[in-house]
Structures are given as structure tokens and as C-alpha cells.
Scaffold this motif. Structure first.
Motif, PDB file in Angstrom:
ATOM      1  N   PRO A   9       0.792  -1.235   0.000  1.00 48.05           N
ATOM      2  CA  PRO A   9       0.000   0.000   0.000  1.00 48.05           C
ATOM      3  C   PRO A   9       0.821   1.281   0.000  1.00 48.05           C
ATOM      4  CG  PRO A   9      -1.018  -1.612   1.439  1.00 48.05           C
ATOM      5  CD  PRO A   9       0.279  -2.211   0.976  1.00 48.05           C
ATOM      6  N   GLY A  10       1.944   1.290   0.714  1.00 45.33           N
ATOM      7  CA  GLY A  10       2.754   2.508   0.784  1.00 45.33           C
ATOM      8  C   GLY A  10       3.972   2.499  -0.104  1.00 45.33           C
ATOM      9  N   SER A  11       4.011   1.602  -1.093  1.00 50.79           N
ATOM     10  CA  SER A  11       5.193   1.502  -1.957  1.00 50.79           C
ATOM     11  C   SER A  11       5.498   2.826  -2.647  1.00 50.79           C
ATOM     12  CB  SER A  11       4.995   0.412  -3.013  1.00 50.79           C
ATOM     13  OG  SER A  11       5.092  -0.867  -2.442  1.00 50.79           O
ATOM     14  N   ILE A  12       6.762   3.162  -2.679  1.00 51.48           N
ATOM     15  CA  ILE A  12       7.205   4.403  -3.313  1.00 51.48           C
ATOM     16  C   ILE A  12       7.207   4.248  -4.833  1.00 51.48           C
ATOM     17  CG2 ILE A  12       9.186   5.961  -3.585  1.00 51.48           C
ATOM     18  CD1 ILE A  12       9.880   5.252  -0.627  1.00 51.48           C
TER      19      ILE A  12
ATOM     20  N   TRP B 224      -5.271  -3.711  -9.435  1.00 54.52           N
ATOM     21  CA  TRP B 224      -4.210  -3.093 -10.248  1.00 54.52           C
ATOM     22  C   TRP B 224      -2.848  -3.668  -9.849  1.00 54.52           C
ATOM     23  CZ3 TRP B 224      -3.062  -0.967 -14.543  1.00 54.52           C
ATOM     24  CH2 TRP B 224      -1.973  -0.098 -14.700  1.00 54.52           C
ATOM     25  N   HIS B 225      -2.410  -3.421  -8.660  1.00 62.42           N
ATOM     26  CA  HIS B 225      -1.193  -3.972  -8.054  1.00 62.42           C
ATOM     27  C   HIS B 225       0.083  -3.619  -8.816  1.00 62.42           C
ATOM     28  CE1 HIS B 225       0.058  -7.376  -5.067  1.00 62.42           C
ATOM     29  NE2 HIS B 225       0.438  -6.152  -4.690  1.00 62.42           N
ATOM     30  N   LEU B 226       0.081  -2.428  -9.410  1.00 62.77           N
ATOM     31  CA  LEU B 226       1.287  -1.930 -10.071  1.00 62.77           C
ATOM     32  C   LEU B 226       1.689  -0.576  -9.506  1.00 62.77           C
ATOM     33  CD1 LEU B 226       0.565  -3.093 -13.722  1.00 62.77           C
ATOM     34  CD2 LEU B 226       2.332  -3.948 -12.167  1.00 62.77           C
ATOM     35  N   GLY B 227       1.323  -0.367  -8.258  1.00 64.95           N
ATOM     36  CA  GLY B 227       1.726   0.835  -7.557  1.00 64.95           C
ATOM     37  C   GLY B 227       0.662   1.918  -7.556  1.00 64.95           C
ATOM     38  N   ILE B 228       0.740   2.753  -6.524  1.00 66.88           N
ATOM     39  CA  ILE B 228      -0.097   3.950  -6.421  1.00 66.88           C
ATOM     40  C   ILE B 228       0.800   5.179  -6.497  1.00 66.88           C
ATOM     41  CG2 ILE B 228      -1.750   5.233  -5.023  1.00 66.88           C
ATOM     42  CD1 ILE B 228      -2.491   2.604  -3.669  1.00 66.88           C
ATOM     43  N   GLY B 229       1.756   5.250  -5.574  1.00 65.94           N
ATOM     44  CA  GLY B 229       2.730   6.336  -5.586  1.00 65.94           C
ATOM     45  C   GLY B 229       2.176   7.644  -5.068  1.00 65.94           C
ATOM     46  N   SER B 230       3.051   8.640  -5.065  1.00 60.37           N
ATOM     47  CA  SER B 230       2.680   9.962  -4.595  1.00 60.37           C
ATOM     48  C   SER B 230       1.617  10.568  -5.500  1.00 60.37           C
ATOM     49  CB  SER B 230       3.922  10.865  -4.567  1.00 60.37           C
ATOM     50  OG  SER B 230       3.587  12.170  -4.153  1.00 60.37           O
TER      51      SER B 230
ATOM     52  N   ASP C  36      -5.847  -8.609   0.416  1.00 53.38           N
ATOM     53  CA  ASP C  36      -5.387  -9.067   1.728  1.00 53.38           C
ATOM     54  C   ASP C  36      -4.298  -8.153   2.278  1.00 53.38           C
ATOM     55  OD1 ASP C  36      -3.314  -9.834  -0.027  1.00 53.38           O
ATOM     56  OD2 ASP C  36      -2.755 -11.527   1.260  1.00 53.38           O
ATOM     57  N   GLN C  37      -3.985  -7.068   1.568  1.00 53.73           N
ATOM     58  CA  GLN C  37      -2.938  -6.152   2.024  1.00 53.73           C
ATOM     59  C   GLN C  37      -3.542  -5.053   2.911  1.00 53.73           C
ATOM     60  OE1 GLN C  37      -1.007  -5.373  -1.860  1.00 53.73           O
ATOM     61  NE2 GLN C  37       0.763  -6.442  -1.026  1.00 53.73           N
ATOM     62  N   GLY C  38      -4.225  -5.514   3.913  1.00 56.83           N
ATOM     63  CA  GLY C  38      -4.867  -4.657   4.894  1.00 56.83           C
ATOM     64  C   GLY C  38      -5.550  -5.558   5.897  1.00 56.83           C
TER      65      GLY C  38
ATOM     66  N   GLY D  32      11.255   0.749  -1.581  1.00 53.21           N
ATOM     67  CA  GLY D  32      10.711   0.731  -0.242  1.00 53.21           C
ATOM     68  C   GLY D  32       9.333   1.347  -0.127  1.00 53.21           C
ATOM     69  N   SER D  33       8.899   1.557   1.114  1.00 57.64           N
ATOM     70  CA  SER D  33       7.556   2.065   1.383  1.00 57.64           C
ATOM     71  C   SER D  33       7.598   3.289   2.281  1.00 57.64           C
ATOM     72  CB  SER D  33       6.696   0.976   2.046  1.00 57.64           C
ATOM     73  OG  SER D  33       6.464  -0.093   1.172  1.00 57.64           O
TER      74      SER D  33
END
Length: 502
Positions: A97-100, A127-133, A155-157, A480-481
Motif C-alpha cells: 500500500p505505501g510503496s514508493i 491493479w497492483h502496479l503501484g499507487i505512488g505519490s 489481503d494487504q490490509g 521501499g515504502s
């Protein structure tokens, strides 16, 4: 010749974009953690998948179709870009969830090559390819006009207080703790957090059918990418599927996905575009065997998720195009990598000026012909340049240069599968004939087998040539996250979670 055969011949002699009165539409269903043996049409005795069974009966079913990774994020990157995850930097492991990092914006997706041709594009699901800033890696920044979904694995929560089955059956397990509850995002805005699992699949199905209906009404070609959460742990299902299969929670979740496939196919038929739409179904990686009966089934294939044995990366796959793809089964080798160039070819889209790892599958789909894919490469969860490929398949032979188990494939009696099966290098590599031994149980002795020795030399050459072209992209996951990047409801979101970092 029959009129339909004449039309097919015409299409094969020229580009689809010039022959069809309108450009073809594309629908991709991408299941999650679904094993080779999980569908009824692939031999499971109690799975209830009538719509997928019908799709397989009327379409082309693959027996030798591969993803590029035994885990989620890398396999998704490869499908959308037609490139191994090592090139794009989507390794090792998966995004959180917090991936940079995320799928780099300079990578070209299927949606991005179709947009200049006037396509409407939408993604719905995982999606699972990042959210980012500021949501910089979300689908709307990667060529998709619209997105609805949980942007990573559900399940990432924390899930221990969430309801997964009606009327109020709590989710099995606790999932990831210490992070925000899973959000439902529309485009770039959070609409619900935590998401309501009982209504989630209906929301996805409604979104997909509305998108198709609107595109058809506007006479606009479309691309629908539907990476489902089903059948990843923890399984969930609404009232239309809960308790209706013989297989328990996993079977109910699979049935709910099958219901959505049926809704989409019915919408294609109702809107009159089914004769102009290529539908593809496959999965991102093999089953999570550590979950036992809740984790899927790899059938007769060895091991599952997390491993480079076939159970981790060989997937069920179906291609359907009414009137153009003849019903049948193909044993030709193909991959998620091949979806990008196939769609680009059919749409008349311009390929990006980068090295692609996929091959056009139109000969397989429309001629029942041979695959252009000579070999399949197998990278582990954590690829690196020192070890390179763990395995290579050439024709019916597969050579394992390295093997390693994975925690995802625990709980099986095969000692090669769990995480306790440590990293081992093999010189000479383990050789298997996948046609005679798809379970990879019986390594072929090279002694007194000059024919197999010759194949191994070919494999070594192909491996060396491929690795010479592989330039590892900067690892996006190793960036990292940052907890502050975890998605948090805006003030209007309801319900608003208490664990948001805002």
C-alpha cells in the motif's frame, strides 16, 4: 468455401484494421492465484464455472500457457507491457500500500498503444502496479480512461473484522495488519474504505457492463482490462454466489468471478459487438497452496505460487472470438507476454520502440497454427543478474538451472515446494520432458542420451543469448515504502477508517 471461412481467409490476408468496418474490441479477464487445475474445463470435479466452460467449449483452450512470474505484480507488468518484469523493474516480489515505486511511466501499456487509435479504455479490479505519490502510478496515468478497484491485493490490509460472506461471515484469517484497510478507488478518488466485499464483485460487474454498453452506443472500439481479486485469499462472495458451489469458500469465490464473465459475455451479445470482440481469460500465477483447500489447485503440475516449477507459472487460458476462432484445444506454447503484440497487430497499433518479449499469436488463434514462441524463460520471485534465469523451456523440454521452494507453496507433501526447500544450483540442469511428465517428477538422465544432450546445448545457447539482451531496470519495489503514501479516504469518504495517516 463457406462464407465464414472466406471472411476468416480475408482477415488473415490483410490487417484486421483494414478489413473490419470497425476496429476490434478487446476484453482481458485476469484471475488471481488461480491454478491450472481449478476450472471445471481443466478437470476440477467440483468447481462450478459454467460461463468459463462455455467460453472454453466455443473458443480455444490452451494447455501450455505461461505467466512470467509466480507472484502478482511482476506478472501484471508483463501482461500490460509485453516485456519481462526484469526490464521494467517490477521485482522483487510485489507492491504494498505505501510503496514508493510503481510500473514506470515510461513503460508503454496496451491501453497506451490503443488510445491513439480512438479506443475507450478501462481497468476494473486489482491493479497492483503501484499507487505512488498523488496516485502517479494508477491506471488513469497508464493509458486507462477510467478505473474502479482496489489498487493492490485485497489481503494487504487488516480483514479480521470484515465480512467476506453473507449474512455476516467474517473473513478467514487476519490478512496484513499495521496498514490501512483496503480502499475502493474510482479513477483517483477513494470511494469506500474499507471496501464492502459483499458488494464488490457486483460493483465490478456493473462497471464493466456499463463501460461496454456506453462504448458500443458511441460506436467506439474499446479495451476492457479486468484483473479480478478472485480467487486470491481471503475468498469472498456476495449473495448470488455464496454457498452455491460444492467447493466451499474457494468455489464460491470462483463462481462469483464466473458470474461476472457471464454478465460481460451477455452484454457483448446484447450490444451487438460480440462478433467484433476478442475475449481472453487467464491467471497471473499459480495457486497459493499454503492456504490448503482455500488456496487453489495446480492439478497435475508441480508446486504452485512462488516457484518456477510449472505449477507456479503455467496457467489456464482461453481465447474466444465468435465467428473467427474455431473451437478447439491448442498445445502450442504461449504467454501473457504475447497478448500485447497480438492486440497491437489486430488493432493496427504502433509498437513502442523498445525490446518486446512477446510474439503475435494470430496464427495460433485463427489458423490453429504454430506458435512463434520458441522458448519460455522462468525468473524467480527475486530475480538478479548474478543467477539470471532459473529455468528455460524449449519445445517439450524444460531445464532447471536453479530450484527453490516458496512459503506460498507450503502444505504439500512434495518436499521441493515449501520455503524449506532451499536454493539449489544444478549442473547439469534438471531436464524434464513436459509432454511425457508434466508433473516434473522424473528428471531425464543425460547419460547415453545424445538427443537430450543436444537439446540442452540449444537451451544453454538460448539462455545465454537471452540474458545478453536483458538489461535489468531499476527495481521499483526495492525503493521501499512510506506509510504516508498509503491510500487514505478524503473527507467525503464513507466509512472513513481510523487508521489513515492523515
Amino acid at each position: 468455401l463457406h462464407s465464414a471461412q472466406l471472411l476468416i481467409t480475408c482477415l488473415l490476408l490483410c490487417t484486421f484494421s483494414s478489413c473490419l468496418s470497425s476496429k476490434p474490441n478487446f476484453v482481458i479477464f485476469f484471475a488471481d492465484d488461480l491454478g491450472f487445475g481449478d476450472l471445471s474445463c481443466y478437470g476440477h470435479p467440483t468447481s462450478l464455472t459454467p460461463n468459463l466452460d462455455l467460453l472454453a467449449a466455443k473458443g480455444l483452450r490452451f494447455t501450455d500457457f505461461y505467466s512470467t512470474s509466480p507472484v502478482c505484480s511482476p506478472s501484471r507488468a508483463s501482461l500490460l507491457t509485453g516485456r519481462y518484469q526484469t526490464r521494467s523493474g517490477v521485482y522483487p516480489g510485489v507492491f504494498y500500500p505505501g510503496s514508493i515505486g510503481g510500473l514506470p511511466l515510461n513503460e508503454t501499456t496496451i491501453a497506451e498503444v490503443l488510445k491513439p487509435l480512438g479506443y475507450a479504455t478501462a481497468a476494473v479490479g486489482k491493479w497492483h502496479l503501484g499507487i505512488g505519490s498523488n496516485g502517479m502510478f494508477l491506471p488513469t496515468k497508464q493509458g486507462f480512461d477510467e478505473y474502479l478497484g482496489v489498487p493492490y491485493s485485497h489481503d494487504q490490509g487488516p480483514c479480521h473484522n470484515l465480512t467476506c460472506f453473507p449474512p455476516d461471515v467474517k473473513c478467514y484469517g487476519v490478512c496484513d495488519v499495521g496498514v490501512v484497510t483496503v480502499p475502493l478507488i474510482h479513477n483517483e478518488n477513494i470511494k469506500q474504505q474499507p471496501v464492502n466485499f459483499l458488494e464488490l464483485e457486483k460493483a465490478y460487474s456493473d462497471f464493466a457492463t456499463r463501460f461496454i454498453t456506453t462504448s458500443a452506443k458511441n460506436k467506439q472500439p474499446f479495451f476492457l482490462y479486468y484483473p479480478a481479486h478472485h480467487t486470491h485469499y481471503p475468498q469472498y462472495a456476495g449473495s448470488d454466489a455464496a454457498g452455491r458451489s460444492l467447493r466451499g469458500p474457494f468455489g464460491d469465490a470462483l463462481l462469483e468471478l464466473d458470474n461476472t464473465v457471464g454478465n460481460v459475455m451477455a452484454t457483448l451479445q446484447k450490444t451487438g459487438v460480440i462478433n467484433n470482440t476478442l475475449v481472453l481469460f487467464t491467471s497471473d500465477n499459480g495457486p497459493e497452496l499454503m492456504r490448503m483447500s482455500r488456496g487453489g489447485n495446480s492439478g497435475l503440475l508441480k508446486c504452485g505460487k512462488g516457484t518456477t516449477y510449472d505449477g507456479g507459472m503455467r496457467e489456464p487460458a482461453i481465447a474466444y472470438w465468435q465467428g473467427f476462432i474455431e473451437p478447439g484445444v491448442t498445445h502450442e506454447m504461449a504467454s501473457t507476454l504475447d497478448i500485447f503484440p497480438t492486440i497491437a497487430s489486430l488493432a493496427g497499433a504502433k509498437l513502442p520502440p523498445v525490446m518486446l518479449d512477446g510474439f503475435d499469436m494470430t496464427d495460433i488463434l485463427f489458423k490453429q497454427g504454430k506458435s512463434k514462441r520458441e522458448a519460455m524463460m522462468f525468473y524467480p520471485i527475486d530475480p538478479n543478474e548474478k543467477y539470471g534465469l532459473f529455468a528455460v523451456r524449449l519445445g517439450k523440454f524444460k531445464a532447471h538451472f536453479y530450484t527453490q521452494g516458496a512459503s506460498h507453496s507450503a502444505s504439500t507433501p512434495d518436499h521441493d515446494c515449501p520455503g524449506s526447500a532451499s536454493f539449489v544450483g544444478h549442473d547439469p540442469p534438471l531436464m524434464f520432458n513436459l509432454e511425457a511428465d508434466p508433473s516434473e517428477r522424473y528428471p531425464i538422465s543425460l547419460k547415453d542420451r545424445p538427443d537430450v544432450q543436444a537439446v540442452l546445448e540449444q537451451i544453454r545457447t538460448i539462455k545465454a543469448q537471452f540474458e545478453a539482451t536483458m538489461v535489468f531496470g531499476e527495481s521499483q519495489i526495492s525503493k521501499g515504502s512510506n506509510p504516508n503514501l498509503e491510500p487514505c479516504c478524503n473527507p467525503d469518504c464513507s466509512p472513513k477508517p481510523s487508521c489513515c495517516h492523515c
